[in-house]
Design a protein around this motif. Sequence first.
Motif, PDB file in Angstrom:
ATOM      1  N   ILE A  29       0.835  -1.196   0.000  1.00 59.26           N
ATOM      2  CA  ILE A  29       0.000   0.000   0.000  1.00 59.26           C
ATOM      3  C   ILE A  29       0.872   1.250   0.000  1.00 59.26           C
ATOM      4  CG2 ILE A  29      -1.636   1.350   1.382  1.00 59.26           C
ATOM      5  CD1 ILE A  29      -2.865  -1.377   2.229  1.00 59.26           C
ATOM      6  N   SER A  30       1.903   1.251   0.826  1.00 59.73           N
ATOM      7  CA  SER A  30       2.823   2.381   0.866  1.00 59.73           C
ATOM      8  C   SER A  30       3.534   2.569  -0.468  1.00 59.73           C
ATOM      9  CB  SER A  30       3.853   2.157   1.979  1.00 59.73           C
ATOM     10  OG  SER A  30       4.841   3.131   1.950  1.00 59.73           O
ATOM     11  N   LEU A  31       3.911   1.463  -1.099  1.00 61.32           N
ATOM     12  CA  LEU A  31       4.578   1.523  -2.399  1.00 61.32           C
ATOM     13  C   LEU A  31       3.664   2.108  -3.467  1.00 61.32           C
ATOM     14  CD1 LEU A  31       7.021   0.739  -4.197  1.00 61.32           C
ATOM     15  CD2 LEU A  31       5.954  -1.500  -4.460  1.00 61.32           C
ATOM     16  N   LEU A  32       2.418   1.701  -3.461  1.00 68.08           N
ATOM     17  CA  LEU A  32       1.480   2.210  -4.458  1.00 68.08           C
ATOM     18  C   LEU A  32       1.154   3.690  -4.246  1.00 68.08           C
ATOM     19  CD1 LEU A  32      -0.949  -0.819  -4.770  1.00 68.08           C
ATOM     20  CD2 LEU A  32       0.813  -0.089  -6.387  1.00 68.08           C
ATOM     21  N   LEU A  33       1.210   4.146  -3.016  1.00 66.79           N
ATOM     22  CA  LEU A  33       0.932   5.550  -2.721  1.00 66.79           C
ATOM     23  C   LEU A  33       2.155   6.448  -2.888  1.00 66.79           C
ATOM     24  CD1 LEU A  33      -1.379   5.204   0.411  1.00 66.79           C
ATOM     25  CD2 LEU A  33      -2.042   5.662  -1.955  1.00 66.79           C
ATOM     26  N   ALA A  34       3.331   5.849  -2.999  1.00 66.55           N
ATOM     27  CA  ALA A  34       4.566   6.632  -3.141  1.00 66.55           C
ATOM     28  C   ALA A  34       4.598   7.296  -4.509  1.00 66.55           C
ATOM     29  CB  ALA A  34       5.781   5.732  -2.959  1.00 66.55           C
ATOM     30  N   THR A  35       4.935   8.559  -4.527  1.00 69.43           N
ATOM     31  CA  THR A  35       4.991   9.283  -5.797  1.00 69.43           C
ATOM     32  C   THR A  35       6.345   9.119  -6.478  1.00 69.43           C
ATOM     33  OG1 THR A  35       5.684  11.283  -4.637  1.00 69.43           O
ATOM     34  CG2 THR A  35       3.329  11.006  -5.044  1.00 69.43           C
ATOM     35  N   THR A  36       7.357   8.694  -5.728  1.00 70.05           N
ATOM     36  CA  THR A  36       8.698   8.594  -6.299  1.00 70.05           C
ATOM     37  C   THR A  36       8.932   7.278  -7.030  1.00 70.05           C
ATOM     38  OG1 THR A  36       9.543   7.732  -4.211  1.00 70.05           O
ATOM     39  CG2 THR A  36       9.699  10.117  -4.574  1.00 70.05           C
ATOM     40  N   TRP A  40      10.008   0.648 -13.741  1.00 69.88           N
ATOM     41  CA  TRP A  40      10.821  -0.502 -13.340  1.00 69.88           C
ATOM     42  C   TRP A  40      11.159  -0.474 -11.858  1.00 69.88           C
ATOM     43  CZ3 TRP A  40      10.918  -4.555 -16.209  1.00 69.88           C
ATOM     44  CH2 TRP A  40      10.783  -4.440 -17.572  1.00 69.88           C
ATOM     45  N   ARG A  41      11.317   0.726 -11.319  1.00 70.19           N
ATOM     46  CA  ARG A  41      11.629   0.842  -9.893  1.00 70.19           C
ATOM     47  C   ARG A  41      10.473   0.318  -9.043  1.00 70.19           C
ATOM     48  NH1 ARG A  41      12.318   5.849  -6.200  1.00 70.19           N
ATOM     49  NH2 ARG A  41      13.770   5.014  -4.688  1.00 70.19           N
ATOM     50  N   LEU A  42       9.265   0.633  -9.442  1.00 73.99           N
ATOM     51  CA  LEU A  42       8.083   0.138  -8.741  1.00 73.99           C
ATOM     52  C   LEU A  42       8.010  -1.383  -8.822  1.00 73.99           C
ATOM     53  CD1 LEU A  42       5.233   1.204  -7.497  1.00 73.99           C
ATOM     54  CD2 LEU A  42       4.384   0.499  -9.707  1.00 73.99           C
ATOM     55  N   LEU A  43       8.255  -1.930  -9.985  1.00 73.91           N
ATOM     56  CA  LEU A  43       8.238  -3.383 -10.163  1.00 73.91           C
ATOM     57  C   LEU A  43       9.326  -4.053  -9.330  1.00 73.91           C
ATOM     58  CD1 LEU A  43       7.119  -5.882 -11.618  1.00 73.91           C
ATOM     59  CD2 LEU A  43       8.802  -5.445 -13.413  1.00 73.91           C
ATOM     60  N   ALA A  44      10.512  -3.474  -9.314  1.00 72.67           N
ATOM     61  CA  ALA A  44      11.611  -4.053  -8.541  1.00 72.67           C
ATOM     62  C   ALA A  44      11.283  -4.068  -7.050  1.00 72.67           C
ATOM     63  CB  ALA A  44      12.890  -3.264  -8.790  1.00 72.67           C
ATOM     64  N   TRP A  45      10.745  -2.965  -6.546  1.00 71.71           N
ATOM     65  CA  TRP A  45      10.383  -2.917  -5.134  1.00 71.71           C
ATOM     66  C   TRP A  45       9.254  -3.907  -4.821  1.00 71.71           C
ATOM     67  CZ3 TRP A  45      12.905  -1.831  -1.098  1.00 71.71           C
ATOM     68  CH2 TRP A  45      13.867  -0.835  -1.081  1.00 71.71           C
ATOM     69  N   ALA A  46       8.297  -4.036  -5.725  1.00 72.30           N
ATOM     70  CA  ALA A  46       7.203  -4.979  -5.503  1.00 72.30           C
ATOM     71  C   ALA A  46       7.737  -6.403  -5.421  1.00 72.30           C
ATOM     72  CB  ALA A  46       6.175  -4.854  -6.619  1.00 72.30           C
ATOM     73  N   VAL A  55      12.275  -8.969   5.564  1.00 69.22           N
ATOM     74  CA  VAL A  55      13.336  -8.004   5.269  1.00 69.22           C
ATOM     75  C   VAL A  55      12.950  -7.073   4.119  1.00 69.22           C
ATOM     76  CG1 VAL A  55      15.752  -7.781   4.577  1.00 69.22           C
ATOM     77  CG2 VAL A  55      15.069  -9.591   6.145  1.00 69.22           C
ATOM     78  N   GLY A  56      12.241  -7.586   3.113  1.00 71.87           N
ATOM     79  CA  GLY A  56      11.841  -6.774   1.967  1.00 71.87           C
ATOM     80  C   GLY A  56      10.966  -5.589   2.347  1.00 71.87           C
ATOM     81  N   PRO A  57       9.849  -5.825   3.037  1.00 69.56           N
ATOM     82  CA  PRO A  57       9.017  -4.685   3.454  1.00 69.56           C
ATOM     83  C   PRO A  57       9.747  -3.732   4.409  1.00 69.56           C
ATOM     84  CG  PRO A  57       7.754  -6.695   3.581  1.00 69.56           C
ATOM     85  CD  PRO A  57       9.164  -7.095   3.284  1.00 69.56           C
ATOM     86  N   ALA A  58      10.541  -4.280   5.316  1.00 68.50           N
ATOM     87  CA  ALA A  58      11.281  -3.424   6.243  1.00 68.50           C
ATOM     88  C   ALA A  58      12.269  -2.544   5.479  1.00 68.50           C
ATOM     89  CB  ALA A  58      12.009  -4.276   7.283  1.00 68.50           C
ATOM     90  N   THR A  59      12.915  -3.116   4.469  1.00 66.12           N
ATOM     91  CA  THR A  59      13.853  -2.354   3.648  1.00 66.12           C
ATOM     92  C   THR A  59      13.134  -1.242   2.899  1.00 66.12           C
ATOM     93  OG1 THR A  59      15.203  -4.337   3.401  1.00 66.12           O
ATOM     94  CG2 THR A  59      15.622  -2.547   1.863  1.00 66.12           C
ATOM     95  N   TRP A  60      11.941  -1.527   2.389  1.00 70.40           N
ATOM     96  CA  TRP A  60      11.166  -0.496   1.696  1.00 70.40           C
ATOM     97  C   TRP A  60      10.878   0.679   2.629  1.00 70.40           C
ATOM     98  CZ3 TRP A  60       9.710   2.318  -2.069  1.00 70.40           C
ATOM     99  CH2 TRP A  60       8.580   3.127  -1.962  1.00 70.40           C
ATOM    100  N   PHE A  61      10.446   0.379   3.856  1.00 71.77           N
ATOM    101  CA  PHE A  61      10.122   1.462   4.780  1.00 71.77           C
ATOM    102  C   PHE A  61      11.360   2.277   5.147  1.00 71.77           C
ATOM    103  CE2 PHE A  61       6.337  -1.255   5.840  1.00 71.77           C
ATOM    104  CZ  PHE A  61       5.406  -0.374   5.333  1.00 71.77           C
ATOM    105  N   VAL A  62      12.499   1.632   5.313  1.00 75.23           N
ATOM    106  CA  VAL A  62      13.736   2.352   5.620  1.00 75.23           C
ATOM    107  C   VAL A  62      14.157   3.212   4.427  1.00 75.23           C
ATOM    108  CG1 VAL A  62      16.205   2.056   6.076  1.00 75.23           C
ATOM    109  CG2 VAL A  62      14.535   0.703   7.342  1.00 75.23           C
ATOM    110  N   ALA A  63      14.104   2.650   3.227  1.00 77.49           N
ATOM    111  CA  ALA A  63      14.495   3.401   2.024  1.00 77.49           C
ATOM    112  C   ALA A  63      13.564   4.586   1.801  1.00 77.49           C
ATOM    113  CB  ALA A  63      14.485   2.477   0.811  1.00 77.49           C
ATOM    114  N   ARG A  64      12.281   4.392   2.024  1.00 78.00           N
ATOM    115  CA  ARG A  64      11.327   5.491   1.837  1.00 78.00           C
ATOM    116  C   ARG A  64      11.564   6.599   2.855  1.00 78.00           C
ATOM    117  NH1 ARG A  64       4.893   5.725   1.817  1.00 78.00           N
ATOM    118  NH2 ARG A  64       4.761   7.736   0.812  1.00 78.00           N
ATOM    119  N   ARG A  65      11.877   6.203   4.081  1.00 82.66           N
ATOM    120  CA  ARG A  65      12.137   7.213   5.111  1.00 82.66           C
ATOM    121  C   ARG A  65      13.382   8.028   4.771  1.00 82.66           C
ATOM    122  NH1 ARG A  65      11.037   6.782  11.192  1.00 82.66           N
ATOM    123  NH2 ARG A  65      12.090   8.610  11.962  1.00 82.66           N
TER     124      ARG A  65
END
Length: 75
Positions: A29-36, A40-46, A55-65
Motif C-alpha cells: 500500500i505504501s509503495l502504491l501511494l509513493a509518488t517517487t 521498473w523501480r516500482l516493479l523491482a520494489w514490488a 526483510v523486503g518490506p522493512a527495507t522499503w520502509f527504511v528506504a522510503r524514510r
Amino acid sequence: MNPFVPTAFDGALMALSVVALLLALAAFISLLLATTASGWRLLAWALVILFVPIVGPATWFVARRRERSVARGQG
C-alpha cells in the motif's frame, strides 16, 4: 496441526506468518501511494517486498524514510 511439531512452535510460526503478511500488505500500500516509485523501480520494489518476506518490506520502509529525509533537506 502437525503431530511432529510442538503446539507452541506451531503457534509462533503462525503468528510470524500473520505479521509478515500484514507487513507486506502495508508495504504494498505504501509503495502504491509513493509518488517517487514508478516504472521498473516500482516493479523491482514490488518483487523485493513479495519474495523477501520480512526483510523486503522493512527495507522499503527504511528506504522510503531516507528518501523523504533527503527530499526535505534539499527542499
